[in-house]
Design an enzyme around this catalytic site. Structure first.
Site, PDB file in Angstrom:
ATOM      1  N   LYS A  80       0.850  -1.198   0.000  1.00 52.80           N
ATOM      2  CA  LYS A  80       0.000   0.000   0.000  1.00 52.80           C
ATOM      3  C   LYS A  80       0.875   1.234   0.000  1.00 52.80           C
ATOM      4  O   LYS A  80       1.855   1.308   0.758  1.00 52.80           O
ATOM      5  CB  LYS A  80      -0.868  -0.011   1.274  1.00 52.80           C
ATOM      6  N   LYS A 104       4.995   2.840   8.638  1.00 50.21           N
ATOM      7  CA  LYS A 104       3.806   3.626   9.025  1.00 50.21           C
ATOM      8  C   LYS A 104       2.623   2.699   9.262  1.00 50.21           C
ATOM      9  O   LYS A 104       1.912   2.800  10.262  1.00 50.21           O
ATOM     10  CB  LYS A 104       3.483   4.618   7.889  1.00 50.21           C
ATOM     11  N   LYS A 116       5.418   2.233  -2.824  1.00 53.54           N
ATOM     12  CA  LYS A 116       5.277   3.615  -3.301  1.00 53.54           C
ATOM     13  C   LYS A 116       5.447   3.617  -4.806  1.00 53.54           C
ATOM     14  O   LYS A 116       6.183   2.784  -5.352  1.00 53.54           O
ATOM     15  CB  LYS A 116       6.365   4.503  -2.680  1.00 53.54           C
ATOM     16  N   THR A 201      -5.528  13.446   6.100  1.00 57.23           N
ATOM     17  CA  THR A 201      -4.129  13.643   6.474  1.00 57.23           C
ATOM     18  C   THR A 201      -3.989  14.913   7.303  1.00 57.23           C
ATOM     19  O   THR A 201      -3.381  14.908   8.390  1.00 57.23           O
ATOM     20  CB  THR A 201      -3.222  13.705   5.219  1.00 57.23           C
ATOM     21  N   ASN A 255      -3.525  20.277   0.230  1.00 57.70           N
ATOM     22  CA  ASN A 255      -4.495  19.379   0.860  1.00 57.70           C
ATOM     23  C   ASN A 255      -4.191  19.126   2.343  1.00 57.70           C
ATOM     24  O   ASN A 255      -5.088  19.008   3.159  1.00 57.70           O
ATOM     25  CB  ASN A 255      -4.486  18.070   0.062  1.00 57.70           C
ATOM     26  N   SER A 395      -7.544   5.585   3.948  1.00 62.22           N
ATOM     27  CA  SER A 395      -7.478   4.713   2.763  1.00 62.22           C
ATOM     28  C   SER A 395      -7.891   3.299   3.135  1.00 62.22           C
ATOM     29  O   SER A 395      -8.590   2.616   2.371  1.00 62.22           O
ATOM     30  CB  SER A 395      -6.048   4.657   2.215  1.00 62.22           C
TER      31      SER A 395
HETATM   32  N1  GLU Z   1       0.550   8.984   0.090  1.00 57.76           N
HETATM   33  C1  GLU Z   1       0.051   8.938   1.436  1.00 57.76           C
HETATM   34  C2  GLU Z   1       1.163   8.605   2.425  1.00 57.76           C
HETATM   35  O1  GLU Z   1       2.298   8.858   2.157  1.00 57.76           O
HETATM   36  C3  GLU Z   1      -1.156   8.036   1.551  1.00 57.76           C
HETATM   37  C4  GLU Z   1      -0.951   6.603   1.172  1.00 57.76           C
HETATM   38  C5  GLU Z   1      -2.224   5.788   1.096  1.00 57.76           C
HETATM   39  O2  GLU Z   1      -3.295   6.297   1.360  1.00 57.76           O
HETATM   40  O3  GLU Z   1      -2.080   4.614   0.741  1.00 57.76           O
HETATM   41  O4  GLU Z   1       0.937   8.179   3.524  1.00 57.76           O
END
Ligand code: GLU
Length: 462
Positions: A80, A104, A116, A201, A255, A395
């Protein structure tokens, strides 16, 4: 900081090696061998996928756009992580950001691994049709490795719900008859996105600060036990901040930054004054406090940019001085929220930072060297892994809602978001205020602990 993720993984393992409550049945050489295996597994990604997307531009020219999907680790669930659209994207950066996602998710007990994506473009240089083609091609090139139970992308810097909608549509075309709603998160609500995902976020970023300075410190009797001492330097800093009205500066008004600034402005539990906000053009400063709701309205009506001139400020009825873009970083404030790009505080400016609390809304906005300088000065940093997890947490709710085709109210989403983030904060703060390491170190240690225990039980360490 992202560059040093591997190093932090190693340091967390070293700290866990000393902790005899961890893998207690393993002794001597067996224990050392298990730790070496952990180091090898967590410091390298499982897969690096790279493609050059063939795009026909509006001019008729054909270009090849470099794109990545890097899958770091799937021990805790499907991969993810977001897809970044930015000119500075490169393989090392994407690998480090994928590692950060693994940690995370482990820290917040989100049942996903870490990945990523990245596309090396400046989205502002492309038309809507060209961006649409780039999104479609990304899914076509990586379709075999993506999917609701394999790897679930989301927005990141430079991408948003529009791109996720396009990508999900292409995934559905390529895999007819298969479940598709959970293939991407961060979609628009009409396409199965979650209420509250857009704000998640920024809300989470502000929540971590409020929770530390208000909820947690107000309840000291429940945790201020033998392991904590009143003269712990971090506790001193936090208590000092909790006792007075706070001046805040926010770098980035997209955002994440705009939502965090608005939350701070509206919060009744702390006395916040947002004296500075910035974007790619300027810093806006007003020592009496900025009218954040008016700025949010202005930005919505002006393509995402804050006012750039005295005329625009006047038209919008906003009182502020226009300073240069970097000024926001070194202002005389109590709290600095970093919600723009990475590597913003580095060796050359870390000494000039005057805030006592930094909250990382962006990923890796403080470099490793700057992190040590600030820590030596007693500055508290609520790190990215902790502060900006609201996005991936919601998410996860979106993915669940897509599976069940049962959708939660916005209120329910925020209630569950706060529950999850509060749970993580509670598991870290007593140790942090009683110990001598940064909150980042505790966050990494906690995440690596969780991953290690799982890998051990899966029989993957020997
Ligand atoms: N891009 C965001 C992060 O760095 C969200 C990732 C997601 O929702 O999977 O945490």
């Amino acid at each position: 900081m992202a560059k040093e993720t591997g190093l932090i993984v190693q340091q967390s393992l070293d700290a866990l090696l000393q902790d005899m409550d961890f893998l207690p049945h393993l002794k001597g050489l067996d224990r050392e061998q298990a730790f070496r295996s952990l180091g090898a597994i967590l410091s390298t990604p499982n897969h690096i996928h790279k493609s050059y997307l063939r795009i026909v531009l509006d001019s008729g020219n054909v270009v090849r756009v470099p794109a990545f999907r890097i899958q770091h680790n799937d021990t805790l669930g499907p991969y993810k992580g977001g897809i970044r659209f930015h000119e500075s994207v490169n393989e090392d950066e994407v690998t480090n950001l994928a590692t950060l996602m693994t940690l995370k998710n482990a820290l917040h007990e989100v049942p996903f691994g870490g990945a990523k994506g990245g596309i090396i473009i400046n989205p502002r240089d492309y038309s809507v049709r060209e961006l649409y083609m780039i999104c479609k091609k990304y899914v076509q090139y990586f379709s075999d490795v993506l999917g609701p139970d394999k790897d679930i992308p989301a927005p990141d810097m430079g991408s948003g719900e529009r791109e996720m909608d396009w990508m999900m549509a292409e995934f559905k075309n390529i895999h007819p008859g298969q479940p598709y709603r959970g293939s991407f998160t961060g979609k628009s609500v009409v396409n199965g996105g979650s209420l509250g995902r857009r704000e998640a976020t920024g809300k989470g970023v502000y929540f971590t600060m409020r929770y530390m300075l208000h909820d947690f410190l107000h309840n000291q009797s429940s945790w201020l036990g033998s392991e904590t001492s009143r003269d712990n330097r971090y506790l001193q800093t936090a208590l000092g901040l909790a006792e007075r009205p706070l001046k805040l500066a926010v770098q980035g008004f997209g955002n994440v930054g705009s939502v965090a600034a608005l939350e701070a402005y509206q919060c009744k539990l702390l006395q916040n004054k947002i004296v500075a906000v910035s974007d790619r053009n300027h810093t806006l400063y007003n020592e009496d406090g900025l009218d954040v709701p008016a700025l949010v309205d202005f930005v919505a009506a002006h393509g995402g940019d804050l006012p750039v001139s005295a005329d625009q400020l006047g038209e919008a009825g906003i009182k502020a001085e226009l300073l240069d873009r970097e000024a926001v970083l070194t202002m005389d404030v109590d709290v600095l929220i970093l919600a723009a790009l990475e590597d913003q505080i580095h060796v050359a400016n870390a000494d000039q930072v005057r805030a006592r609390l930094i909250v990382e809304g962006a990923n890796a906005p403080v470099t490793g060297d700057a992190d040590r300088i600030l820590d030596d000065k007693g500055v508290i940093i609520i790190p990215d892994i902790l502060a900006n997890a609201g996005g991936v947490i919601v998410s996860y709710f979106e993915w669940l809602q897509g599976r069940e085709t049962q959708f939660y109210s916005e209120e329910e989403v925020f209630r569950q978001l706060v529950d999850k983030m509060q749970h993580t904060m509670k598991s870290l703060l007593p140790a942090f205020f009683g110990g001598s390491h940064s909150l980042r170190t505790y966050g990494y240690k906690h995440a690596v602990h969780k991953l290690s225990a799982t890998l051990y039980r899966l029989g993957k360490l020997y």
